[in-house]
Design a protein around this motif. Structure first.
Motif, PDB file in Angstrom:
ATOM      1  N   PRO A   1      -8.787 -43.819  28.955  1.00 39.15           N
ATOM      2  CA  PRO A   1      -9.557 -42.697  28.399  1.00 39.15           C
ATOM      3  C   PRO A   1      -8.652 -41.514  28.133  1.00 39.15           C
ATOM      4  O   PRO A   1      -7.670 -41.281  28.835  1.00 39.15           O
ATOM      5  CB  PRO A   1     -10.552 -42.374  29.511  1.00 39.15           C
ATOM      6  N   LEU A   2      -8.948 -40.759  27.088  1.00 39.79           N
ATOM      7  CA  LEU A   2      -8.254 -39.512  26.779  1.00 39.79           C
ATOM      8  C   LEU A   2      -9.301 -38.414  26.692  1.00 39.79           C
ATOM      9  O   LEU A   2     -10.314 -38.569  26.024  1.00 39.79           O
ATOM     10  CB  LEU A   2      -7.523 -39.602  25.432  1.00 39.79           C
ATOM     11  N   HIS A   3      -9.072 -37.305  27.349  1.00 44.27           N
ATOM     12  CA  HIS A   3      -9.991 -36.174  27.269  1.00 44.27           C
ATOM     13  C   HIS A   3      -9.421 -35.145  26.308  1.00 44.27           C
ATOM     14  O   HIS A   3      -8.291 -34.724  26.459  1.00 44.27           O
ATOM     15  CB  HIS A   3     -10.184 -35.542  28.647  1.00 44.27           C
ATOM     16  N   THR A   4     -10.218 -34.786  25.303  1.00 41.37           N
ATOM     17  CA  THR A   4      -9.769 -33.779  24.348  1.00 41.37           C
ATOM     18  C   THR A   4     -10.599 -32.524  24.480  1.00 41.37           C
ATOM     19  O   THR A   4     -11.641 -32.529  25.074  1.00 41.37           O
ATOM     20  CB  THR A   4      -9.866 -34.302  22.904  1.00 41.37           C
TER      21      THR A   4
ATOM     22  N   VAL B   1       1.092 -29.782  17.455  1.00 38.46           N
ATOM     23  CA  VAL B   1       1.737 -30.105  18.725  1.00 38.46           C
ATOM     24  C   VAL B   1       0.637 -30.470  19.702  1.00 38.46           C
ATOM     25  O   VAL B   1      -0.383 -29.787  19.790  1.00 38.46           O
ATOM     26  CB  VAL B   1       2.557 -28.904  19.257  1.00 38.46           C
ATOM     27  N   VAL B   2       0.831 -31.574  20.425  1.00 36.89           N
ATOM     28  CA  VAL B   2      -0.146 -32.042  21.399  1.00 36.89           C
ATOM     29  C   VAL B   2       0.469 -31.918  22.784  1.00 36.89           C
ATOM     30  O   VAL B   2       1.516 -32.497  23.052  1.00 36.89           O
ATOM     31  CB  VAL B   2      -0.528 -33.522  21.150  1.00 36.89           C
ATOM     32  N   GLY B   3      -0.168 -31.156  23.663  1.00 38.72           N
ATOM     33  CA  GLY B   3       0.264 -31.073  25.056  1.00 38.72           C
ATOM     34  C   GLY B   3      -0.541 -32.074  25.866  1.00 38.72           C
ATOM     35  O   GLY B   3      -1.755 -32.181  25.712  1.00 38.72           O
ATOM     36  N   VAL B   4       0.148 -32.852  26.704  1.00 39.50           N
ATOM     37  CA  VAL B   4      -0.518 -33.884  27.490  1.00 39.50           C
ATOM     38  C   VAL B   4      -0.354 -33.556  28.963  1.00 39.50           C
ATOM     39  O   VAL B   4       0.755 -33.515  29.487  1.00 39.50           O
ATOM     40  CB  VAL B   4       0.062 -35.283  27.194  1.00 39.50           C
TER      41      VAL B   4
ATOM     42  N   LEU C   1      -5.741 -33.774  26.671  1.00 40.01           N
ATOM     43  CA  LEU C   1      -4.965 -33.332  25.524  1.00 40.01           C
ATOM     44  C   LEU C   1      -5.334 -31.904  25.143  1.00 40.01           C
ATOM     45  O   LEU C   1      -6.489 -31.520  25.222  1.00 40.01           O
ATOM     46  CB  LEU C   1      -5.227 -34.236  24.317  1.00 40.01           C
ATOM     47  N   ALA C   2      -4.343 -31.144  24.715  1.00 37.85           N
ATOM     48  CA  ALA C   2      -4.542 -29.814  24.151  1.00 37.85           C
ATOM     49  C   ALA C   2      -3.756 -29.766  22.850  1.00 37.85           C
ATOM     50  O   ALA C   2      -2.676 -30.344  22.755  1.00 37.85           O
ATOM     51  CB  ALA C   2      -4.044 -28.744  25.113  1.00 37.85           C
ATOM     52  N   PHE C   3      -4.283 -29.103  21.831  1.00 35.56           N
ATOM     53  CA  PHE C   3      -3.682 -29.100  20.498  1.00 35.56           C
ATOM     54  C   PHE C   3      -3.335 -27.677  20.068  1.00 35.56           C
ATOM     55  O   PHE C   3      -4.066 -26.747  20.372  1.00 35.56           O
ATOM     56  CB  PHE C   3      -4.661 -29.691  19.472  1.00 35.56           C
ATOM     57  N   ALA C   4      -2.216 -27.540  19.324  1.00 37.94           N
ATOM     58  CA  ALA C   4      -1.821 -26.238  18.793  1.00 37.94           C
ATOM     59  C   ALA C   4      -1.204 -26.425  17.418  1.00 37.94           C
ATOM     60  O   ALA C   4      -0.625 -27.466  17.114  1.00 37.94           O
ATOM     61  CB  ALA C   4      -0.822 -25.558  19.718  1.00 37.94           C
TER      62      ALA C   4
ATOM     63  N   VAL D   1       4.050 -33.353  23.696  1.00 38.99           N
ATOM     64  CA  VAL D   1       4.768 -32.793  24.838  1.00 38.99           C
ATOM     65  C   VAL D   1       4.120 -33.381  26.090  1.00 38.99           C
ATOM     66  O   VAL D   1       3.008 -33.002  26.451  1.00 38.99           O
ATOM     67  CB  VAL D   1       4.676 -31.250  24.848  1.00 38.99           C
ATOM     68  N   LEU D   2       4.815 -34.330  26.728  1.00 45.23           N
ATOM     69  CA  LEU D   2       4.289 -34.924  27.960  1.00 45.23           C
ATOM     70  C   LEU D   2       4.657 -34.027  29.132  1.00 45.23           C
ATOM     71  O   LEU D   2       5.834 -33.735  29.354  1.00 45.23           O
ATOM     72  CB  LEU D   2       4.877 -36.319  28.190  1.00 45.23           C
ATOM     73  N   GLY D   3       3.655 -33.594  29.871  1.00 40.75           N
ATOM     74  CA  GLY D   3       3.889 -32.744  31.031  1.00 40.75           C
ATOM     75  C   GLY D   3       4.143 -31.293  30.681  1.00 40.75           C
ATOM     76  O   GLY D   3       4.723 -30.555  31.466  1.00 40.75           O
ATOM     77  N   GLY D   4       3.721 -30.871  29.482  1.00 34.86           N
ATOM     78  CA  GLY D   4       3.932 -29.494  29.076  1.00 34.86           C
ATOM     79  C   GLY D   4       2.789 -28.999  28.213  1.00 34.86           C
ATOM     80  O   GLY D   4       1.932 -29.771  27.798  1.00 34.86           O
ATOM     81  N   PRO D   5       2.790 -27.707  27.911  1.00 37.16           N
ATOM     82  CA  PRO D   5       1.702 -27.132  27.127  1.00 37.16           C
ATOM     83  C   PRO D   5       1.870 -27.377  25.627  1.00 37.16           C
ATOM     84  O   PRO D   5       2.967 -27.649  25.144  1.00 37.16           O
ATOM     85  CB  PRO D   5       1.807 -25.639  27.434  1.00 37.16           C
ATOM     86  N   ALA D   6       0.785 -27.260  24.918  1.00 37.43           N
ATOM     87  CA  ALA D   6       0.804 -27.301  23.458  1.00 37.43           C
ATOM     88  C   ALA D   6       1.040 -25.884  22.975  1.00 37.43           C
ATOM     89  O   ALA D   6       0.240 -24.997  23.221  1.00 37.43           O
ATOM     90  CB  ALA D   6      -0.523 -27.828  22.930  1.00 37.43           C
ATOM     91  N   VAL D   7       2.165 -25.679  22.317  1.00 32.48           N
ATOM     92  CA  VAL D   7       2.512 -24.374  21.771  1.00 32.48           C
ATOM     93  C   VAL D   7       2.822 -24.562  20.304  1.00 32.48           C
ATOM     94  O   VAL D   7       3.568 -25.476  19.939  1.00 32.48           O
ATOM     95  CB  VAL D   7       3.728 -23.767  22.510  1.00 32.48           C
ATOM     96  N   GLY D   8       2.242 -23.747  19.439  1.00 38.89           N
ATOM     97  CA  GLY D   8       2.460 -23.868  18.005  1.00 38.89           C
ATOM     98  C   GLY D   8       3.930 -23.835  17.628  1.00 38.89           C
ATOM     99  O   GLY D   8       4.721 -23.133  18.238  1.00 38.89           O
ATOM    100  N   ASP D   9       4.299 -24.623  16.639  1.00 41.41           N
ATOM    101  CA  ASP D   9       5.676 -24.747  16.166  1.00 41.41           C
ATOM    102  C   ASP D   9       5.667 -24.554  14.656  1.00 41.41           C
ATOM    103  O   ASP D   9       4.941 -25.254  13.964  1.00 41.41           O
ATOM    104  CB  ASP D   9       6.191 -26.140  16.540  1.00 41.41           C
TER     105      ASP D   9
END
Length: 84
Positions: free
Chosen positions: A81-84, A37-40, A48-51, A23-31
């Motif tokens: 670079p990617l921040h996790t 789901v990766v929120g970027v 990055l945020a993961f759900a 999800v580019l420009g949105g939150p990571a919400v479980g599906d």
């Protein structure tokens, strides 16, 4: 604007890799249908945020790879670079 992407990592045969939705420009919400789901965050550098269906994940290897692939589609070649 939010963009949704779906990709797979560690693919030997299409449809048999480890799937992730990005999800580019949105939150990571479980599906319940897609395990990761990766929120970027569109900030520089991307964060990055993961759900998963059960809630947030601290880290996800194949989700990171899929997110990097998605970001490369729009950003072109070069190190990012990617921040996790």
């Amino acid at each position: 604007m939010v963009e949704l992407w779906r990709g797979e990592a560690f693919v030997g045969t299409r449809g048999r890799g480890h799937p992730a939705r990005v999800v580019l420009g949105g939150p990571a919400v479980g599906d319940p249908v897609l395990p990761v789901v990766v929120g970027v965050d569109p900030g520089q550098p991307p964060a990055l945020a993961f759900a998963a269906p059960g809630g947030p994940l601290p880290l996800c290897g194949h989700g990171t790879l899929v997110a990097a692939w998605v970001l490369a589609q729009g950003l072109g070649d070069g190190a990012r670079p990617l921040h996790t």
